[in-house]
Scaffold this motif. Structure first.
Motif: not given
Length: 512
Positions: A29-47
Motif C-alpha cells: 500500500s502507498i500514501l502520497c501526503w501533502n499537508g499538515e495533520a495537527w490532530k486526530i479527533d482532539n488528540t495532538l499528533i506527536a512525531g
C-alpha cells in the motif's frame, strides 16, 4: 489507468523526516501526503504526521473484503470517516493494495491543492500541480468528500469508474447559525481560540535543514490590514522575544495608475510608496513597534516592476491553471511575489535600505476572516436587503466555496517557492467556535448608523465599522487601534496588481 503525480513535500519537518511516497513492505500500500495533520479527533499528533496518517489508513483497510457490496462500502466508509477526524490542511492519494482501491481527496475546506485530469484514452492523472500542457483538461478536485477508484471493477466497457464518498454530516462545520443572541464575552473567546489556532501553526517551527540558525522562522503575508495584523499581534505573545518576524509587503508598478496620476499632477510619481497596501503596511508596522517593543519586526518591501510582472506572467498563469480569469491572475501575482520573499529592508532608524531574502519557510495568512465575519461589501448589501437571514445565506455561500475559489490555487502559487502557507482563521476548532456564534456577535450590522472612519482612540466603547466588528474590537483591545479602523481592501487593488493595462478589463474575463 490511474497515474498519481502528486509531488509530496515536507516543509516544516515535523518529527523524523520521511521520504515520500510511503510504501508498506507487507501490503505494498502507498500514501502520497501533502499537508499538515495537527490532530486526530482532539488528540495532538506527536512525531511525523505523514507516518501517523499512513499507519491509521493501514489499520482502517487491514481486512480483506469479500465479494459482498456492503463490505466494500464499509471499508470506503472507514476511510472517509478517518479523514473526517483529521484536523489540518491536506491533500492525499492512498493506494490500498489489499483491496486494489485508490482513494484521493482534500480536507473539507480544500486548503491544499489537488488537481485531476482525464485523458481521451481514459487515463486519470492526479497531481498537486498541472503536470501537462496548459490545454490539458485539468480541474480542481472538489473538497466535498473522498474519491475512490476500485481497480477490480475496471473493464473494457466501463474503464475507470470514480465514486465520491461524501463527508459525514458535521453540523458544527456546515450549518447556518441557528439563533441570534448578543454576548460581550465573545471578544475574549475570540482571543482564546485564535491563540490556540496560531500556537499549533507558529510555535515550535524547526530551523530549516542545513542551517544552524535563522533570524525568522515565520513570516506574515502583511498588508497592514485588520485580519493579518490581528494574527501578527497575537503571535507576538506566543513566540519568544528573540525570534524575529518578517512582514512581507508587496507593491506593484502599475502603468495605468501611474499614467492617471501623472495626468492629474506634475509632481514626481512614486510607483511603490503610494500603493495603498504599502501606506497601510508602514503605518501598522509603526504601530506594532510601539505596542510590541523588544522584538525585531522586519518590514520587507517587495517592489515589483512592470517588466518583472510581465516576465513572470507565463509562470504564474501555469501555476493557477485550471483557474484562468483576470481576477485569478491579479490575485496570484501578488501572492507569487510576496511568497518569494525577496525585497529590501531598512537598516535601523535610517532611510537606507538593503536587499533581503526572507528565510522563513512558513507563511501566515489572514484568509478566511472575511468569509466568517462578514468582511465583504456584499455582506453589508445582503443584510440591508434581507436582514440577518440574507447575511447568513451569503456567509454560508462564501464559506462553502472558499476551497474551490481560492485555496488550491493559492497553495500552488506559494509552494512554488518552497514555502507553506497556514491559515489560523480556517483552523477546525476555530471554525466550530465561530460558526456557533450569533451573527450579531461577529459583525455590527444594524447596531450603529454606519461606519466611523476615525473614531476617538480614548474611548472604551469605540465606534467601529460594522464589518468584522468582533475582530476590530479584539484588535482595539490589544492596542492595535489604527488597524481596528482599517477598511477592507482586496489584495489585487491594495498591491495594485490588477488592471495594469488601459481598457475595460473585468475580473471575470478569461485570460487570452
Amino acid at each position: 489507468m490511474a497515474k498519481s503525480e502528486e509531488m509530496p513535500r515536507d516543509i516544516n519537518g515535523r518529527g523524523v523526516l520521511v521520504t515520500q511516497p510511503l510504501q508498506d513492505p507487507q501490503t505494498d500500500s502507498i500514501l502520497c501526503w501533502n499537508g499538515e495533520a495537527w490532530k486526530i479527533d482532539n488528540t495532538l499528533i506527536a512525531g511525523n504526521d505523514t507516518r501517523t496518517i499512513f499507519d491509521n489508513l493501514l489499520r482502517a483497510g487491514s481486512k480483506t473484503p469479500d465479494r459482498a457490496l456492503d463490505e466494500r462500502e464499509r471499508l470506503d466508509d472507514a476511510i472517509v470517516r478517518f479523514f473526517s477526524r483529521v484536523s489540518g490542511p491536506f491533500a492525499f492519494i492512498f493506494y490500498n493494495a489489499r483491496q486494489g482501491s485508490v482513494y484521493y481527496g482534500r480536507d473539507r475546506l480544500g486548503r491544499r491543492s489537488l488537481l485531476r485530469s482525464k485523458a481521451h484514452n481514459g487515463d486519470i492523472v492526479i497531481s498537486s500541480v498541472c503536470s501537462g500542457p496548459s490545454t490539458t483538461n485539468w480541474a480542481e478536485v472538489e473538497a466535498d468528500g473522498v474519491y475512490v477508484i476500485h481497480l477490480a471493477n475496471i473493464s473494457e466497457n466501463t474503464g475507470l469508474v470514480e465514486k465520491r464518498i461524501a463527508w459525514p454530516e458535521t453540523k458544527d462545520l456546515h450549518d447556518s447559525i441557528p439563533r441570534l443572541s448578543l454576548a460581550t464575552p465573545a471578544v475574549n473567546g475570540l482571543l482564546m481560540n485564535l491563540r490556540h489556532a496560531l500556537a499549533i501553526r507558529a510555535v515550535g517551527i524547526p530551523t530549516p535543514p542545513a542551517q544552524t540558525s535563522t533570524p525568522a522562522k515565520v513570516a506574515v503575508l502583511f498588508s497592514g490590514g485588520l485580519d493579518c495584523t490581528l494574527l501578527t499581534r497575537i503571535m507576538h505573545d506566543l513566540l519568544p522575544q528573540d525570534q524575529d518576524i518578517d512582514l512581507l509587503n508587496v507593491a506593484f508598478e502599475n502603468p495605468r495608475v501611474l499614467k492617471a496620476t501623472a495626468a492629474r499632477s506634475s509632481a514626481m510619481v512614486a510607483p511603490y510608496s503610494l500603493c495603498p497596501d504599502r501606506v497601510t503596511g508602514l503605518s501598522t508596522y509603526a504601530e506594532l513597534q510601539q505596542v510590541c517593543p523588544g522584538r525585531t519586526w522586519r518590514f520587507v518591501s517587495i517592489d515589483v516592476s512592470y517588466m518583472e510582472t510581465v516576465s513572470h506572467r507565463s509562470q504564474v498563469t501555469t501555476l493557477i491553471h485550471p483557474h484562468n480569469t483576470e481576477m485569478d491572475l491579479s490575485i496570484a501575482r501578488a501572492l507569487y511575489f510576496a511568497a518569494r520573499g525577496v525585497g529590501t529592508i531598512r537598516s535601523g532608524s535610517s532611510d537606507d535600505s538593503r536587499p533581503y531574502s526572507s528565510p522563513a519557510r512558513v507563511l501566515i495568512s489572514g484568509l478566511g476572516a472575511d468569509e466568517l465575519f462578514g468582511g465583504y461589501t456584499r455582506h453589508a448589501t445582503a443584510f440591508s436587503r434581507m436582514g440577518f437571514q440574507g447575511l447568513s445565506n451569503e456567509l454560508e455561500l462564501d464559506y462553502g466555496r472558499i476551497g474551490k475559489r481560492n485555496l488550491g490555487r493559492d497553495d500552488r502559487i506559494i509552494s512554488h517557492w518552497g514555502r507553506e502557507v497556514r491559515y489560523p482563521y480556517l483552523d477546525e476548532d476555530f471554525l466550530r467556535w465561530t460558526l456557533r456564534l450569533p451573527l450579531w456577535e461577529k459583525c455590527g450590522f444594524g447596531q450603529c448608523p454606519g461606519p466611523v472612519s476615525v473614531p476617538s482612540k480614548n474611548t472604551d466603547d469605540p465606534l467601529l465599522e460594522p464589518s468584522k466588528k468582533l475582530l476590530r474590537l479584539l484588535s482595539w483591545k490589544l492596542g492595535m487601534k489604527s488597524a481596528a479602523t482599517e477598511k477592507k481592501r482586496a489584495i489585487q487593488f491594495g498591491a495594485r496588481s490588477a488592471k495594469m493595462e488601459a481598457g475595460r478589463t473585468k475580473g471575470t474575463q478569461v485570460l487570452s
